[in-house]
Scaffold this motif. Structure first.
Motif, PDB file in Angstrom:
ATOM      1  N   TYR A 152      36.393  22.518  45.412  1.00  0.00           N
ATOM      2  CA  TYR A 152      35.266  23.197  44.786  1.00  0.00           C
ATOM      3  C   TYR A 152      35.331  24.702  45.031  1.00  0.00           C
ATOM      4  O   TYR A 152      34.976  25.496  44.153  1.00  0.00           O
ATOM      5  N   SER A 153      35.804  25.105  46.196  1.00  0.00           N
ATOM      6  CA  SER A 153      35.942  26.529  46.494  1.00  0.00           C
ATOM      7  C   SER A 153      36.889  27.197  45.509  1.00  0.00           C
ATOM      8  O   SER A 153      36.639  28.317  45.051  1.00  0.00           O
ATOM      9  N   ALA A 154      37.974  26.522  45.160  1.00  0.00           N
ATOM     10  CA  ALA A 154      38.926  27.064  44.183  1.00  0.00           C
ATOM     11  C   ALA A 154      38.277  27.168  42.800  1.00  0.00           C
ATOM     12  O   ALA A 154      38.464  28.159  42.080  1.00  0.00           O
ATOM     13  N   ALA A 155      37.492  26.152  42.422  1.00  0.00           N
ATOM     14  CA  ALA A 155      36.805  26.186  41.131  1.00  0.00           C
ATOM     15  C   ALA A 155      35.758  27.294  41.114  1.00  0.00           C
ATOM     16  O   ALA A 155      35.579  27.984  40.106  1.00  0.00           O
ATOM     17  N   ASN A 156      35.088  27.482  42.225  1.00  0.00           N
ATOM     18  CA  ASN A 156      34.080  28.526  42.343  1.00  0.00           C
ATOM     19  C   ASN A 156      34.700  29.908  42.144  1.00  0.00           C
ATOM     20  O   ASN A 156      34.160  30.753  41.415  1.00  0.00           O
ATOM     21  N   LEU A 157      35.854  30.119  42.781  1.00  0.00           N
ATOM     22  CA  LEU A 157      36.554  31.400  42.625  1.00  0.00           C
ATOM     23  C   LEU A 157      36.965  31.609  41.172  1.00  0.00           C
ATOM     24  O   LEU A 157      36.799  32.706  40.615  1.00  0.00           O
ATOM     25  N   ALA A 158      37.480  30.553  40.542  1.00  0.00           N
ATOM     26  CA  ALA A 158      37.893  30.644  39.137  1.00  0.00           C
ATOM     27  C   ALA A 158      36.703  30.981  38.241  1.00  0.00           C
ATOM     28  O   ALA A 158      36.831  31.754  37.279  1.00  0.00           O
ATOM     29  N   PHE A 159      35.545  30.421  38.548  1.00  0.00           N
ATOM     30  CA  PHE A 159      34.334  30.685  37.770  1.00  0.00           C
ATOM     31  C   PHE A 159      33.978  32.166  37.798  1.00  0.00           C
ATOM     32  O   PHE A 159      33.755  32.788  36.749  1.00  0.00           O
ATOM     33  N   HIS A 160      33.932  32.740  38.994  1.00  0.00           N
ATOM     34  CA  HIS A 160      33.541  34.140  39.115  1.00  0.00           C
ATOM     35  C   HIS A 160      34.589  35.075  38.514  1.00  0.00           C
ATOM     36  O   HIS A 160      34.243  36.083  37.882  1.00  0.00           O
ATOM     37  N   GLN A 161      35.859  34.750  38.679  1.00  0.00           N
ATOM     38  CA  GLN A 161      36.903  35.579  38.085  1.00  0.00           C
ATOM     39  C   GLN A 161      36.866  35.500  36.561  1.00  0.00           C
ATOM     40  O   GLN A 161      37.114  36.498  35.881  1.00  0.00           O
ATOM     41  N   THR A 162      36.537  34.325  36.030  1.00  0.00           N
ATOM     42  CA  THR A 162      36.442  34.176  34.577  1.00  0.00           C
ATOM     43  C   THR A 162      35.255  34.953  34.029  1.00  0.00           C
ATOM     44  O   THR A 162      35.341  35.564  32.955  1.00  0.00           O
ATOM     45  N   LEU A 163      34.131  34.947  34.740  1.00  0.00           N
ATOM     46  CA  LEU A 163      32.980  35.744  34.334  1.00  0.00           C
ATOM     47  C   LEU A 163      33.372  37.209  34.152  1.00  0.00           C
ATOM     48  O   LEU A 163      33.035  37.843  33.144  1.00  0.00           O
ATOM     49  N   ILE A 164      34.078  37.727  35.117  1.00  0.00           N
ATOM     50  CA  ILE A 164      34.494  39.131  35.061  1.00  0.00           C
ATOM     51  C   ILE A 164      35.460  39.349  33.900  1.00  0.00           C
ATOM     52  O   ILE A 164      35.341  40.314  33.141  1.00  0.00           O
ATOM     53  N   ARG A 165      36.419  38.441  33.739  1.00  0.00           N
ATOM     54  CA  ARG A 165      37.418  38.606  32.681  1.00  0.00           C
ATOM     55  C   ARG A 165      36.761  38.586  31.305  1.00  0.00           C
ATOM     56  O   ARG A 165      37.120  39.377  30.425  1.00  0.00           O
ATOM     57  N   LEU A 166      35.815  37.691  31.107  1.00  0.00           N
ATOM     58  CA  LEU A 166      35.170  37.573  29.799  1.00  0.00           C
ATOM     59  C   LEU A 166      34.262  38.759  29.477  1.00  0.00           C
ATOM     60  O   LEU A 166      33.838  38.915  28.338  1.00  0.00           O
ATOM     61  N   SER A 167      33.971  39.595  30.466  1.00  0.00           N
ATOM     62  CA  SER A 167      33.195  40.807  30.188  1.00  0.00           C
ATOM     63  C   SER A 167      34.005  41.776  29.334  1.00  0.00           C
ATOM     64  O   SER A 167      33.447  42.651  28.670  1.00  0.00           O
ATOM     65  N   GLY A 168      35.333  41.641  29.379  1.00  0.00           N
ATOM     66  CA  GLY A 168      36.201  42.534  28.620  1.00  0.00           C
ATOM     67  C   GLY A 168      36.369  43.900  29.250  1.00  0.00           C
ATOM     68  O   GLY A 168      36.980  44.788  28.644  1.00  0.00           O
ATOM     69  N   SER A 169      35.866  44.080  30.475  1.00  0.00           N
ATOM     70  CA  SER A 169      35.956  45.374  31.148  1.00  0.00           C
ATOM     71  C   SER A 169      37.072  45.349  32.191  1.00  0.00           C
ATOM     72  O   SER A 169      36.961  44.663  33.213  1.00  0.00           O
ATOM     73  N   LYS A 170      38.126  46.106  31.933  1.00  0.00           N
ATOM     74  CA  LYS A 170      39.230  46.175  32.893  1.00  0.00           C
ATOM     75  C   LYS A 170      38.793  46.842  34.188  1.00  0.00           C
ATOM     76  O   LYS A 170      39.244  46.481  35.275  1.00  0.00           O
ATOM     77  N   LEU A 171      37.914  47.822  34.069  1.00  0.00           N
ATOM     78  CA  LEU A 171      37.462  48.527  35.266  1.00  0.00           C
ATOM     79  C   LEU A 171      36.652  47.599  36.163  1.00  0.00           C
ATOM     80  O   LEU A 171      36.838  47.590  37.388  1.00  0.00           O
ATOM     81  N   LEU A 172      35.762  46.804  35.574  1.00  0.00           N
ATOM     82  CA  LEU A 172      35.007  45.851  36.377  1.00  0.00           C
ATOM     83  C   LEU A 172      35.942  44.857  37.064  1.00  0.00           C
ATOM     84  O   LEU A 172      35.722  44.478  38.213  1.00  0.00           O
ATOM     85  N   ALA A 173      36.973  44.454  36.349  1.00  0.00           N
ATOM     86  CA  ALA A 173      37.947  43.523  36.928  1.00  0.00           C
ATOM     87  C   ALA A 173      38.648  44.157  38.128  1.00  0.00           C
ATOM     88  O   ALA A 173      38.832  43.523  39.165  1.00  0.00           O
ATOM     89  N   GLU A 174      39.016  45.416  37.997  1.00  0.00           N
ATOM     90  CA  GLU A 174      39.685  46.114  39.097  1.00  0.00           C
ATOM     91  C   GLU A 174      38.753  46.302  40.285  1.00  0.00           C
ATOM     92  O   GLU A 174      39.153  46.149  41.444  1.00  0.00           O
ATOM     93  N   LEU A 175      37.492  46.650  40.000  1.00  0.00           N
ATOM     94  CA  LEU A 175      36.537  46.905  41.075  1.00  0.00           C
ATOM     95  C   LEU A 175      36.186  45.638  41.850  1.00  0.00           C
ATOM     96  O   LEU A 175      35.943  45.685  43.064  1.00  0.00           O
ATOM     97  N   THR A 176      36.136  44.510  41.157  1.00  0.00           N
ATOM     98  CA  THR A 176      35.713  43.274  41.814  1.00  0.00           C
ATOM     99  C   THR A 176      36.867  42.462  42.382  1.00  0.00           C
ATOM    100  O   THR A 176      36.651  41.604  43.244  1.00  0.00           O
ATOM    101  N   ASP A 177      38.077  42.728  41.937  1.00  0.00           N
ATOM    102  CA  ASP A 177      39.219  41.895  42.327  1.00  0.00           C
ATOM    103  C   ASP A 177      39.350  41.765  43.841  1.00  0.00           C
ATOM    104  O   ASP A 177      39.290  40.666  44.392  1.00  0.00           O
ATOM    105  N   ASN A 178      39.501  42.880  44.523  1.00  0.00           N
ATOM    106  CA  ASN A 178      39.699  42.824  45.963  1.00  0.00           C
ATOM    107  C   ASN A 178      38.439  42.412  46.704  1.00  0.00           C
ATOM    108  O   ASN A 178      38.513  41.787  47.775  1.00  0.00           O
ATOM    109  N   ILE A 179      37.262  42.740  46.156  1.00  0.00           N
ATOM    110  CA  ILE A 179      36.025  42.297  46.794  1.00  0.00           C
ATOM    111  C   ILE A 179      35.975  40.774  46.832  1.00  0.00           C
ATOM    112  O   ILE A 179      35.720  40.169  47.877  1.00  0.00           O
ATOM    113  N   VAL A 180      36.233  40.148  45.691  1.00  0.00           N
ATOM    114  CA  VAL A 180      36.193  38.686  45.613  1.00  0.00           C
ATOM    115  C   VAL A 180      37.225  38.074  46.551  1.00  0.00           C
ATOM    116  O   VAL A 180      36.947  37.081  47.239  1.00  0.00           O
TER     117      VAL A 180
END
Length: 243
Positions: A152-180
């Motif tokens: 479930y932890s792996a699915a949870n991580l995939a969920f949050h990463q997908t949320l960011i990816r679907l925003s279409g914002s590369k900058l948001l993806a970069e800012l959140t990547d290492n935080i997550v």
């Protein structure tokens, strides 16, 4: 009548030229070593034990089949990102964040992800939003998240990463990547406590429903509250993790 002096044609300034050099093989190795080493560190359960975790440059070089130069350069990159720290005459220590650092990172993540949710609703298709449900399709009464915390932890991580990816914002993806990725180790530990996996699953389903309705205020609030819930839990129940 006096004629105006003839004007010489003004030469156009040459367009600036982009000067690039070929990648050296060593640089290619550095990038590959960096990616492999980062994933290996992320997969380590560094908060499961109070003892520090050390990595050895020479052993890494031998195990990965590369010279020590790309390993050293990759470690320097990881040190800039806060994953490791080189200590003179002692070695390379995998960094554990303090309780306060983790809480502040989760708070920043909550703010960034709530913006990602707003952008997702504006930009993502119905099919893309529906893909979020598929991440949890394997869970149910016969396969409860609480009974399979690692899965479930792996699915949870995939969920949050997908949320960011679907925003279409590369900058948001970069800012959140290492935080997550930094917070992942803490979430892996806490997700198995106090039936948090069950509540987390319910939160995710509520967020998805708000996204499907394209209810921006509700989706933002649910997403933010869900992530801040982790910060509150770490604040109140982090005994044995940061000691």
């Amino acid at each position: 009548m006096v004629k105006a002096p003839a004007r010489w044609p003004v030469a156009e300034a040459p367009a600036p030229e982009l000067v690039l050099e070929r990648f050296a093989p060593e640089e290619t190795y550095k990038t590959r070593v960096y990616g492999a080493l980062k994933q290996a560190i992320i997969g380590m359960e560094i908060y499961a034990s109070p003892e520090p975790t050390w990595i050895d440059e020479r052993q890494l070089s031998e195990r990965m089949g590369v010279s020590r130069t790309p390993v050293r350069e990759a470690i320097a990159m990881l040190e800039q990102e806060g994953f490791v720290k080189s200590l003179p005459r002692r070695g390379i220590m995998v960094l554990r964040k303090t309780k306060r650092e983790v809480i502040e990172m989760i708070q920043a993540w909550a703010a960034l992800e709530s913006m990602a949710v707003r952008l997702l609703i504006e930009r993502a298709s119905d099919e893309e939003i529906a893909s979020l449900r598929k991440i949890f399709s394997g869970f149910g009464e016969g396969h409860k998240p609480a009974d399979y915390p690692s899965e479930y932890s792996a699915a949870n991580l995939a969920f949050h990463q997908t949320l960011i990816r679907l925003s279409g914002s590369k900058l948001l993806a970069e800012l959140t990547d290492n935080i997550v990725l930094h917070v992942r180790g803490i979430r892996q530990i806490t997700i198995g406590r106090d039936d948090r996996a069950t509540r987390s699953m319910a939160d995710h389903m509520a967020i998805i429903e708000a996204l499907e309705k394209r209810d921006v205020p509700l989706a933002e609030r649910l997403s933010r509250d869900h992530t801040l819930g982790l910060a509150a839990y770490v604040e109140a129940h982090s005994e044995g993790i940061f000691d």
